[in-house]
Design an enzyme around this catalytic site. Structure first.
Site, PDB file in Angstrom:
ATOM      1  N   GLY A 237       0.831  -1.197   0.000  1.00  0.00           N
ATOM      2  CA  GLY A 237       0.000   0.000   0.000  1.00  0.00           C
ATOM      3  C   GLY A 237       0.869   1.251   0.000  1.00  0.00           C
ATOM      4  O   GLY A 237       2.079   1.199   0.231  1.00  0.00           O
ATOM      5  N   CYS A 238       0.238   2.391  -0.271  1.00  0.00           N
ATOM      6  CA  CYS A 238       0.983   3.644  -0.399  1.00  0.00           C
ATOM      7  C   CYS A 238       1.524   4.116   0.950  1.00  0.00           C
ATOM      8  O   CYS A 238       2.717   4.399   1.087  1.00  0.00           O
ATOM      9  CB  CYS A 238       0.117   4.716  -1.041  1.00  0.00           C
ATOM     10  SG  CYS A 238      -1.525   4.905  -0.289  1.00  0.00           S
ATOM     11  N   TYR A 239       0.653   4.177   1.956  1.00  0.00           N
ATOM     12  CA  TYR A 239       1.130   4.589   3.281  1.00  0.00           C
ATOM     13  C   TYR A 239       2.186   3.631   3.807  1.00  0.00           C
ATOM     14  O   TYR A 239       3.210   4.070   4.358  1.00  0.00           O
ATOM     15  CB  TYR A 239      -0.033   4.670   4.269  1.00  0.00           C
ATOM     16  CG  TYR A 239      -1.008   5.809   4.051  1.00  0.00           C
ATOM     17  CD1 TYR A 239      -0.572   7.135   4.072  1.00  0.00           C
ATOM     18  CD2 TYR A 239      -2.365   5.573   3.889  1.00  0.00           C
ATOM     19  CE1 TYR A 239      -1.471   8.191   3.917  1.00  0.00           C
ATOM     20  CE2 TYR A 239      -3.273   6.622   3.734  1.00  0.00           C
ATOM     21  CZ  TYR A 239      -2.821   7.928   3.752  1.00  0.00           C
ATOM     22  OH  TYR A 239      -3.713   8.952   3.603  1.00  0.00           O
TER      23      TYR A 239
END
Lengths: 345, 345, 345, 345
Positions: free
Chosen positions: A150-152
């Protein structure tokens, strides 16, 4: 040439992936599938491709029938939508990079707890490799199923790993305060992502309950070699792209900013896409690139370390990392097709 | 390898040029000159270049002394600052692309009238070629001094040339209503370009008096083979990049949108960087590319034609076109280093 | 106290109206109706009202049953939705201000042509007054049914009326190039108004076919006392609020900017909400106010006049004008509740 | 009528103050002073005041000579510029609200340490009252010299006071991660606040070294009745206005969100400008108002409390609070002239 198919090609992450694959010198796109735009030319959906990519979007069923044309399948769907497709692809010997969340958590119970559905491909969980190359490069090489981070998590894990690897912080003291541009919320219709609702405002959301939390914890626990629990707060910022993660932890020893800078520089010295910098990162300097900028500060008064990291949520936080994983899986130069610096302003 | 120097490399157009040159496969940057950041690493001024372009900025004097190292000099300075430098370069056999305004107007009196200073290199005016490849490609090839077009003129001239070439409109009826992102105003310190002053507002400026007016008129007069006078109104829009020009004129005959679309498509059929499209252009689809999108509408009720064109002001409107001109001058593939599609969002 | 009801209170225009009515010293809100948020507290839909306006939204049916509680009904619905409601209200002696488009065009055929549906209250068209106070104040006073002007028409008609009233321009030469913030597109779910789609881009839309065209023509024809046809092009600009209209026409005589400025100043000298200014208008100076700023420029080279006007599309272009009309209808001070200057930045 | 003068009226905080004072029913503005715009009409500097506030800006010297005309002086200058002016005003019996930082820290050594200059009015420090009404209302009433709080401190202190007052958190565990709109950086010329530099990017700055840190610590130490040290990180967000503070601390006991919500509601139950809400705050709901929204979350997994607060940095964080303090000092209704809800969008 690597022959690729993309499922979910018209979402924000999907179209970014198409953009990267389209210009990748070793890739040929075989098909693009879309839920919302079946039968439309890709350039009709995204006008930037006009006269350049007029391929028609196909539906999922047709995509499944054409798996034998490709070497690798990229899936950019919401969680829970790709179990069968992944199985089928692997059975046919097609490699898979899943940009969605279904194969990131190793523990099916954790998956159920955070995603509120049963995992329908539990037997594949042990094969799936968490595709953060800076941590797992060696096992990515030989994997057929990559769970693209995921991005985070990408921004957070890269920021905190050196501290945990070197036992420099109190394990229970980690706080990640992350800020994301609006493209992170995707292209689905929602009042909360209308222009008038996002522009000129900032908010926190999903405090203590965001699904990226267990993903970050799992990866950092692996690095630290013990269970890590942390507090994660995401925020929505009025800009198209970019994530900035401000990570806090209590230092266990006296250590200077300079020493930490050097330690981070060593930790990532062979990494093409991680830059340890002295200035404070700004998302504008990584926007449009696959790069993660990291800078370290020590608050002597409170004995805390603050690590700031920035990425482009759609590139290093999604599509760029997916291509990076593909490059590793196919044994080609890891930064092939990813040699992008941020364009400014 | 083409060896290049850049004067004014730290302005917005300059740094965009550096970005393009840095990734151009046939180019080697010899030096970067800057007025404001002499002695600084380029990556210290623009953090996107961190670990990638650490070259130090030199001053103008040093640049002049190093002209013999290069094949071509790009100049991105305010008007009136480059007369001597251009002369010196040409004397040394160094080709010049001037992104500034000094060699665009053929008439020294017009220059004086619109720019309020004397032209100090009048003898070079006849040699200088107005560097809009879609109009002047053949003479660009053999020129040593290119006057790179302004941003508004690029969008306007490309939008209106087919109409004038084919005598389809009343010559005195042209109105150009253009809208630009804020980077067009440059990086110099000015209250009016502070974030708080530009954000969430739109304004017109320099109505009937903008210096791009005679430049547009000169080029369109050449195309029409008669003197053209027109009304030009620029606007400032709260976005980083992009120009949209809405061009109005009275049609002299009945002609349909379809016919005009075909006529435009033929006019630009061999042009790599002009796309005649049916949908209305949006700056987001050309942002970050060297492309000009054009669409045509006919208002039957008022017998007017409305042509909409979009470009990225810093690329096709400045640095990209400069590189395109260089490619032509050096006989290499015209889109070398310019194979960029807009990244979205 | 004037007792009011609002239909369509949770759209962008509706909620702006509620904002103005809520602080109006002579108004008491009786009910708020909403299609999407029936049963919700108004402050749950719009958090700015938290602890200040906790009234529950009712549905249309309940609103109809409570018409006897109110003196005036404001309707902020899409066109074609309010015919019966208007009839019923008027029958009960309730005054109506319709912020929608249904009663703006006097000609039912024009209505059908531009809106593609039959008008279902043709008999009311002659009673309806076009609620632009600067033009129609006297007949607004005694009307029970006000067709509140559209946003683009308000900016355009105020900009052009003095020229037409004084026969200063060629009637067939008018071009209106208008730019609007995104709130003009409303709050309904649409990919094209998502943050990522609007931000950092500008586009034209509905060229020669926007429904505000006949409305502008009708009002200007009334002012000019002859039929006016003009070309109108709207644009979408990445900002929340504001309209800037750039209006072009050919002057029939030599007249200076100064003379035109004086003429406009006289024309609007008793108007509280129109400011004739010398600087060029910027939407930021009227945002959040009921004011229309106008400035005039003459392009001597092409004998054209360019008039720039700015309004806040949600206030003078919708809710503020609706309140202004109410004030006139009830004989109270016209700027009651509208004494707002733009807050900057 | 309260007669007021404003020093520094053309900065962003200053002009917001003028906006509030201009519409305050009990205030008459006697003079406006400016450094950069002496002799200009205020409406020439800020076009929103056109035809409404044409008063000329005077210089500091003239302002000093006219102190006898006024009851209260507002000073909106950078730190270190107002020592003499404050003394002179107080000597003449003129009350002072200083929006700058000079009288906020009680300890002259702390002032020197954080602001790098000597304090030149040490004898006044004990008289000065920190003007956060929700904490110090009673002593504000009788004070002649108010140190108006900084923007970040206002949001932070209001968010954390109930926790500290009730001994609910580990004192050394406080982290404040704050995000501000760009107007917080003021209107002075700086490359870093140009549109192109701020737009589409977020950054942290002044980590562990921002001057608001000791101000927050001083106020919270007073509330907690013991010395508090905390970690404070400000961020710059691409929007005009608004601050969101995300505050973290370790809970010392088990306590639920619901209990904390009730505790906060009681703590602020008589406060007009503090709203304890259940939804997560967004800056858009307080923008343009003097309101502080606060919401509380408990992260049970990590035993942390997260308090989110939002204010408008120019109103509750500067000019609005200054007016609130004036209202208290003059014994008039505290929310006089401050009855503003946020206008949306």
């Amino acid at each position: 040439m690597i022959k690729v198919g993309v499922i979910g090609s018209t979402g924000y992450a999907g179209q970014q992936l198409v953009w990267l694959l389209h210009r990748h010198p070793d890739v040929r796109i075989s098909f693009l599938s879309s839920n919302s735009y079946v039968g439309s030319s890709f350039s009709k959906v995204y006008g930037n491709y006009s006269k350049n990519l007029e391929m028609l979007c196909i539906n999922m069923e047709e995509a499944e029938n054409r798996l034998d044309e490709i070497d690798i399948l990229f899936i950019a769907l919401p969680h829970g939508k790709s179990f069968n497709l992944v199985k089928k692809s692997l059975d046919l010997g097609v490699k898979v990079v899943d940009l969605g969340a279904d194969f990131r958590l190793k523990d099916e119970n954790a998956y159920k707890q955070w995603y509120n559905i049963d995992h329908e491909a539990v037997d594949l969980l042990s094969n799936a490799v968490y595709g953060l190359p800076e941590i797992n490069r060696d096992i990515i090489k030989n994997s057929n199923l990559i769970a693209n981070p995921g991005c985070y998590p990408t921004a957070s894990i890269l920021a905190l790993s050196p501290l945990l690897k070197n036992n420099l912080i109190e394990k229970s003291s980690i706080i990640i305060d992350a800020k994301s541009g609006v493209s992170g919320a995707g292209r689905s219709l929602n009042v909360s992502t209308l222009y008038g609702e996002c522009n000129e405002s900032i908010k926190a959301y999903a405090i203590s309950s965001h699904r990226h939390t267990p993903e970050i914890e799992q990866a950092l626990s692996q690095v630290a070699n013990e269970d890590i629990y942390l507090s994660f707060t995401p925020h929505l910022v009025p800009m198209n792209r970019g994530i900035l993660a401000t990570c806090y932890a209590n230092l266990v020893n006296d250590i200077s900013e300079e020493e930490l800078h050097d330690l981070y520089s060593s930790f990532y010295e062979n990494e093409h896409f991680v830059r340890i910098i002295k200035d404070l990162p700004e998302t504008k300097w990584v926007k449009g690139s696959n790069i993660c900028d990291i800078s370290i500060r020590v608050d002597k008064r409170t004995k805390k370390v603050i690590v700031i990291s920035t990425i482009d949520n759609l590139i290093k936080g999604a599509a760029g990392q997916a291509v990076q994983n593909m490059n590793i899986m196919f044994g080609i130069d890891e930064n092939m097709g990813l040699d992008l610096l941020s364009m400014f302003p």
